[in-house]
Scaffold this motif. Structure first.
Motif, mmCIF file in Angstrom:
data_model
loop_
_atom_site.group_PDB
_atom_site.id
_atom_site.type_symbol
_atom_site.label_atom_id
_atom_site.label_comp_id
_atom_site.label_asym_id
_atom_site.label_seq_id
_atom_site.Cartn_x
_atom_site.Cartn_y
_atom_site.Cartn_z
ATOM 1 N N ALA A 131 10.060 12.275 -55.770
ATOM 2 C CA ALA A 131 8.843 12.474 -56.561
ATOM 3 C C ALA A 131 8.663 13.970 -56.779
ATOM 4 N N PRO A 132 8.065 14.358 -57.926
ATOM 5 C CA PRO A 132 7.792 15.787 -58.124
ATOM 6 C C PRO A 132 6.831 16.295 -57.042
ATOM 7 N N VAL A 133 6.915 17.581 -56.746
ATOM 8 C CA VAL A 133 6.077 18.150 -55.682
ATOM 9 C C VAL A 133 4.595 17.864 -55.937
ATOM 10 N N GLU A 134 4.145 17.983 -57.224
ATOM 11 C CA GLU A 134 2.720 17.750 -57.527
ATOM 12 C C GLU A 134 2.318 16.290 -57.354
ATOM 13 N N LYS A 135 3.307 15.416 -57.217
ATOM 14 C CA LYS A 135 2.974 14.006 -56.964
ATOM 15 C C LYS A 135 3.346 13.595 -55.536
ATOM 16 N N GLY A 136 3.397 14.564 -54.661
ATOM 17 C CA GLY A 136 3.573 14.255 -53.243
ATOM 18 C C GLY A 136 5.004 14.340 -52.732
ATOM 19 N N GLY A 137 5.942 14.827 -53.559
ATOM 20 C CA GLY A 137 7.322 14.958 -53.098
ATOM 21 C C GLY A 137 7.476 16.101 -52.097
ATOM 22 N N GLY A 138 8.438 15.969 -51.225
ATOM 23 C CA GLY A 138 8.748 17.018 -50.251
ATOM 24 C C GLY A 138 7.917 16.906 -48.981
ATOM 25 N N GLY A 139 7.862 17.972 -48.234
ATOM 26 C CA GLY A 139 7.120 17.979 -46.974
ATOM 27 C C GLY A 139 7.844 17.239 -45.867
ATOM 28 N N GLU A 140 7.071 16.686 -44.957
ATOM 29 C CA GLU A 140 7.641 16.041 -43.773
ATOM 30 C C GLU A 140 7.554 14.514 -43.910
ATOM 31 N N PRO A 141 8.410 13.788 -43.160
ATOM 32 C CA PRO A 141 8.331 12.328 -43.160
ATOM 33 C C PRO A 141 6.916 11.860 -42.807
ATOM 34 N N LYS A 142 6.558 10.691 -43.345
ATOM 35 C CA LYS A 142 5.188 10.183 -43.172
ATOM 36 C C LYS A 142 5.158 8.872 -42.397
ATOM 37 N N GLY A 143 3.956 8.530 -41.919
ATOM 38 C CA GLY A 143 3.683 7.214 -41.349
ATOM 39 C C GLY A 143 4.479 6.897 -40.096
ATOM 40 N N VAL A 144 4.706 5.599 -39.885
ATOM 41 C CA VAL A 144 5.434 5.127 -38.698
ATOM 42 C C VAL A 144 6.853 5.695 -38.709
ATOM 43 N N LEU A 145 7.405 5.819 -39.914
ATOM 44 C CA LEU A 145 8.776 6.331 -40.048
ATOM 45 C C LEU A 145 8.932 7.702 -39.393
ATOM 46 N N ALA A 146 7.912 8.539 -39.555
ATOM 47 C CA ALA A 146 7.966 9.884 -38.970
ATOM 48 C C ALA A 146 8.169 9.809 -37.453
ATOM 49 N N ASN A 147 7.425 8.892 -36.807
ATOM 50 C CA ASN A 147 7.550 8.742 -35.344
ATOM 51 C C ASN A 147 8.918 8.213 -34.946
ATOM 52 N N VAL A 148 9.415 7.241 -35.726
ATOM 53 C CA VAL A 148 10.705 6.635 -35.390
ATOM 54 C C VAL A 148 11.843 7.641 -35.597
ATOM 55 N N ILE A 149 11.725 8.488 -36.626
ATOM 56 C CA ILE A 149 12.730 9.529 -36.839
ATOM 57 C C ILE A 149 12.755 10.471 -35.637
ATOM 58 N N LYS A 150 11.581 10.818 -35.140
ATOM 59 C CA LYS A 150 11.513 11.717 -33.976
ATOM 60 C C LYS A 150 12.103 11.060 -32.738
ATOM 61 N N LEU A 151 11.791 9.767 -32.552
ATOM 62 C CA LEU A 151 12.328 9.031 -31.397
ATOM 63 C C LEU A 151 13.857 8.954 -31.457
ATOM 64 N N GLU A 152 14.380 8.635 -32.656
ATOM 65 C CA GLU A 152 15.818 8.389 -32.805
ATOM 66 C C GLU A 152 16.627 9.685 -32.809
ATOM 67 N N PHE A 153 16.159 10.669 -33.549
ATOM 68 C CA PHE A 153 16.963 11.879 -33.749
ATOM 69 C C PHE A 153 16.506 13.061 -32.884
ATOM 70 N N GLY A 154 15.343 12.912 -32.243
ATOM 71 C CA GLY A 154 14.837 14.016 -31.427
ATOM 72 C C GLY A 154 13.826 14.853 -32.190
ATOM 73 N N SER A 155 14.114 15.118 -33.458
ATOM 74 C CA SER A 155 13.184 15.884 -34.298
ATOM 75 C C SER A 155 13.540 15.649 -35.759
ATOM 76 N N THR A 156 12.589 15.973 -36.643
ATOM 77 C CA THR A 156 12.866 15.869 -38.080
ATOM 78 C C THR A 156 13.949 16.855 -38.477
ATOM 79 N N LYS A 157 13.912 18.016 -37.863
ATOM 80 C CA LYS A 157 14.902 19.049 -38.171
ATOM 81 C C LYS A 157 16.317 18.541 -37.902
ATOM 82 N N ARG A 158 16.475 17.885 -36.752
ATOM 83 C CA ARG A 158 17.792 17.356 -36.383
ATOM 84 C C ARG A 158 18.214 16.230 -37.353
ATOM 85 N N PHE A 159 17.257 15.375 -37.729
ATOM 86 C CA PHE A 159 17.566 14.317 -38.694
ATOM 87 C C PHE A 159 18.050 14.920 -40.015
ATOM 88 N N LYS A 160 17.320 15.933 -40.507
ATOM 89 C CA LYS A 160 17.696 16.556 -41.778
ATOM 90 C C LYS A 160 19.095 17.161 -41.686
#
Ligand code: MN3
Length: 180
Positions: free
Chosen positions: A59-88
């Motif tokens: 999505a374009p930045v003005e329509k909410g594109g970019g930034g950090e993972p959202k919602g439950v997914l954000a927590n699961v990414i942290k649990l699985e990969f250790g951090s968003t940075k590591r996932f990326k």
């Protein structure tokens, strides 16, 4: 526009043409080279399905594109990969090292309830069967050559600025509800 109207459309047209060939052959009672035709069919269906996911997970930045993972997914990414940075880091490396044409993808296993990064060659090789695909990045040359020439890694870096995390989280929520 070129990517969507020419490349993606090509896989849709390709799929329909093969299905018509199969139908015609059934009516005529003639033989099909099943090995060749199914390879071509899975290639074209894969191309259509992955592109459909791809457009929606940006999505374009003005329509909410970019930034950090959202919602439950954000927590699961942290649990699985250790951090968003590591996932990326893992996802970017997955996408940048695809041999030739293909995709980087994040997938969800409904049996183990775990996230796995996936490298798809072409549109269909190395897919984890049955895993729900949450996020995809097209790394075929046609996806980046006009804007980034041969610099795939610059295209991948820029991808993080326009991910529609809300949509990815919605896919994740749906994937968790589907029973095998
Ligand atoms: Mn493409």
């Amino acid at each position: 526009m070129i990517h969507h109207q020419k490349h993606h459309q090509g896989y849709v047209n390709g799929t329909n043409a093969i299905l018509e060939r199969i139908e015609k052959s059934r009516k005529e009672g003639s033989n099909l080279d099943m090995k060749a035709i199914l390879k071509e069919l899975s290639f074209n269906i894969g191309g259509h399905v992955l592109h459909s996911l791809f457009w929606e997970n940006m999505a374009p930045v003005e329509k909410g594109g970019g930034g950090e993972p959202k919602g439950v997914l954000a927590n699961v990414i942290k649990l699985e990969f250790g951090s968003t940075k590591r996932f990326k880091q893992e996802f970017s490396q997955t996408a940048s090292t695809v041999e030739g044409s293909g995709w980087g993808a994040l997938a969800y296993c409904q049996q183990t309830k775990r996230l796995l990064v996936m490298q798809i060659e072409k549109h269909n090789v190395n897919l984890y069967p049955g895993f729900k695909i949450l996020l995809v990045l097209d790394v075929w040359e046609h996806a980046y050559y006009l804007d980034y020439q041969n610099e795939r890694s610059k295209f991948i870096d820029a991808f993080w600025n326009i991910i529609n995390w809300g949509e990815v989280d919605k896919r994740f929520t749906r994937a968790k509800k589907i029973l095998l």
